[in-house]
Write a protein that holds these residues in place. Sequence first.
Motif, PDB file in Angstrom:
ATOM      1  N   ASN A  83     -19.188   2.685  -7.926  1.00 48.67           N
ATOM      2  CA  ASN A  83     -19.064   2.385  -9.345  1.00 48.67           C
ATOM      3  C   ASN A  83     -19.178   0.874  -9.567  1.00 48.67           C
ATOM      4  O   ASN A  83     -19.038   0.094  -8.628  1.00 48.67           O
ATOM      5  N   SER A  84     -19.418   0.505 -10.811  1.00 51.27           N
ATOM      6  CA  SER A  84     -19.519  -0.922 -11.175  1.00 51.27           C
ATOM      7  C   SER A  84     -20.433  -1.671 -10.202  1.00 51.27           C
ATOM      8  O   SER A  84     -20.083  -2.728  -9.684  1.00 51.27           O
ATOM      9  N   LEU A  85     -21.574  -1.091  -9.973  1.00 53.96           N
ATOM     10  CA  LEU A  85     -22.475  -1.647  -8.974  1.00 53.96           C
ATOM     11  C   LEU A  85     -23.011  -3.015  -9.388  1.00 53.96           C
ATOM     12  O   LEU A  85     -23.222  -3.295 -10.575  1.00 53.96           O
ATOM     13  N   LYS A  86     -23.211  -3.846  -8.384  1.00 54.76           N
ATOM     14  CA  LYS A  86     -23.707  -5.206  -8.579  1.00 54.76           C
ATOM     15  C   LYS A  86     -25.024  -5.368  -7.828  1.00 54.76           C
ATOM     16  O   LYS A  86     -25.267  -4.658  -6.843  1.00 54.76           O
ATOM     17  N   PRO A  87     -25.846  -6.298  -8.229  1.00 53.46           N
ATOM     18  CA  PRO A  87     -27.104  -6.526  -7.494  1.00 53.46           C
ATOM     19  C   PRO A  87     -26.871  -6.796  -6.014  1.00 53.46           C
ATOM     20  O   PRO A  87     -27.699  -6.401  -5.172  1.00 53.46           O
ATOM     21  N   GLU A  88     -25.760  -7.410  -5.687  1.00 45.77           N
ATOM     22  CA  GLU A  88     -25.472  -7.693  -4.272  1.00 45.77           C
ATOM     23  C   GLU A  88     -25.086  -6.456  -3.480  1.00 45.77           C
ATOM     24  O   GLU A  88     -24.924  -6.526  -2.263  1.00 45.77           O
ATOM     25  N   ASP A  89     -24.964  -5.329  -4.149  1.00 47.57           N
ATOM     26  CA  ASP A  89     -24.744  -4.061  -3.441  1.00 47.57           C
ATOM     27  C   ASP A  89     -26.055  -3.454  -2.962  1.00 47.57           C
ATOM     28  O   ASP A  89     -26.055  -2.445  -2.252  1.00 47.57           O
ATOM     29  N   THR A  90     -27.166  -4.053  -3.353  1.00 44.76           N
ATOM     30  CA  THR A  90     -28.474  -3.558  -2.911  1.00 44.76           C
ATOM     31  C   THR A  90     -28.574  -3.622  -1.397  1.00 44.76           C
ATOM     32  O   THR A  90     -28.365  -4.673  -0.786  1.00 44.76           O
ATOM     33  N   TYR A 110     -22.901   8.272  16.353  1.00 46.67           N
ATOM     34  CA  TYR A 110     -23.961   9.001  15.666  1.00 46.67           C
ATOM     35  C   TYR A 110     -24.267   8.303  14.349  1.00 46.67           C
ATOM     36  O   TYR A 110     -23.348   7.953  13.597  1.00 46.67           O
ATOM     37  N   TRP A 111     -25.553   8.144  14.065  1.00 44.68           N
ATOM     38  CA  TRP A 111     -25.971   7.412  12.871  1.00 44.68           C
ATOM     39  C   TRP A 111     -26.994   8.214  12.080  1.00 44.68           C
ATOM     40  O   TRP A 111     -27.898   8.833  12.670  1.00 44.68           O
ATOM     41  N   GLY A 112     -26.862   8.142  10.771  1.00 43.47           N
ATOM     42  CA  GLY A 112     -27.878   8.702   9.903  1.00 43.47           C
ATOM     43  C   GLY A 112     -29.023   7.725   9.742  1.00 43.47           C
ATOM     44  O   GLY A 112     -28.962   6.589  10.209  1.00 43.47           O
ATOM     45  N   GLN A 113     -30.048   8.155   9.045  1.00 40.68           N
ATOM     46  CA  GLN A 113     -31.263   7.341   8.942  1.00 40.68           C
ATOM     47  C   GLN A 113     -31.179   6.284   7.845  1.00 40.68           C
ATOM     48  O   GLN A 113     -32.007   5.385   7.798  1.00 40.68           O
ATOM     49  N   GLY A 114     -30.183   6.366   6.995  1.00 39.59           N
ATOM     50  CA  GLY A 114     -30.034   5.379   5.931  1.00 39.59           C
ATOM     51  C   GLY A 114     -30.687   5.813   4.638  1.00 39.59           C
ATOM     52  O   GLY A 114     -31.687   6.535   4.638  1.00 39.59           O
ATOM     53  N   THR A 115     -30.104   5.371   3.546  1.00 41.20           N
ATOM     54  CA  THR A 115     -30.669   5.638   2.232  1.00 41.20           C
ATOM     55  C   THR A 115     -30.595   4.348   1.419  1.00 41.20           C
ATOM     56  O   THR A 115     -29.586   3.647   1.445  1.00 41.20           O
ATOM     57  N   LEU A 116     -31.672   4.033   0.718  1.00 47.07           N
ATOM     58  CA  LEU A 116     -31.780   2.760   0.013  1.00 47.07           C
ATOM     59  C   LEU A 116     -31.148   2.847  -1.366  1.00 47.07           C
ATOM     60  O   LEU A 116     -31.464   3.741  -2.161  1.00 47.07           O
ATOM     61  N   VAL A 117     -30.279   1.895  -1.638  1.00 49.89           N
ATOM     62  CA  VAL A 117     -29.684   1.734  -2.961  1.00 49.89           C
ATOM     63  C   VAL A 117     -30.141   0.391  -3.510  1.00 49.89           C
ATOM     64  O   VAL A 117     -29.941  -0.644  -2.874  1.00 49.89           O
ATOM     65  N   THR A 118     -30.763   0.415  -4.675  1.00 46.92           N
ATOM     66  CA  THR A 118     -31.232  -0.799  -5.313  1.00 46.92           C
ATOM     67  C   THR A 118     -30.549  -0.951  -6.660  1.00 46.92           C
ATOM     68  O   THR A 118     -30.612  -0.038  -7.490  1.00 46.92           O
ATOM     69  N   VAL A 119     -29.884  -2.085  -6.853  1.00 44.74           N
ATOM     70  CA  VAL A 119     -29.179  -2.339  -8.098  1.00 44.74           C
ATOM     71  C   VAL A 119     -29.914  -3.451  -8.839  1.00 44.74           C
ATOM     72  O   VAL A 119     -30.015  -4.575  -8.345  1.00 44.74           O
ATOM     73  N   SER A 120     -30.417  -3.133 -10.009  1.00 43.21           N
ATOM     74  CA  SER A 120     -31.158  -4.116 -10.790  1.00 43.21           C
ATOM     75  C   SER A 120     -30.232  -4.845 -11.752  1.00 43.21           C
ATOM     76  O   SER A 120     -29.276  -4.278 -12.273  1.00 43.21           O
ATOM     77  N   SER A 121     -30.543  -6.103 -11.980  1.00 38.69           N
ATOM     78  CA  SER A 121     -29.703  -6.924 -12.871  1.00 38.69           C
ATOM     79  C   SER A 121     -30.156  -6.823 -14.313  1.00 38.69           C
ATOM     80  O   SER A 121     -31.199  -6.290 -14.619  1.00 38.69           O
TER      81      SER A 121
END
Length: 121
Positions: A83-90, A110-121
């Motif tokens: 919640n309250s995502l910031k651009p630096e959370d990208t 064990y690791w997952g492959q990752g998922t990209l989160v992009t927070v726009s300003s």
Amino acid sequence: VQLQASGGGLVQAGGSLRISCADSGRTFSSYSMGWFRQAPNKEREFVAAISASSARIFYADSVKGRITTSRDNAKNTVYLQMNSLKPEDTAVYYCAGGYRFSAAESSYDYWGQGTLVTVSS
């Protein structure tokens, strides 16, 4: 153990996003889960950890109060509610599983492959 992260995407600053990580194996309820993230040109960092029974949860100071983790052992899934995502959370967000409740990457096997989160300003 096979971890599959999903739910990433593009969100505006101040918005919310929930990402999930599902395990196709049969031992999910036996191990702790961790969330890590890696921003562009930065090292991977710890975000949150949750113990096998959910009795213990720990967050990085940078996300405390904005991001929460939970798990549903019946569904072999762990969640990261942001919640309250910031651009630096990208970042690319990774889930990881291990038998030790820890903020250290080395504790997770064990690791997952990752998922990209992009927070726009």
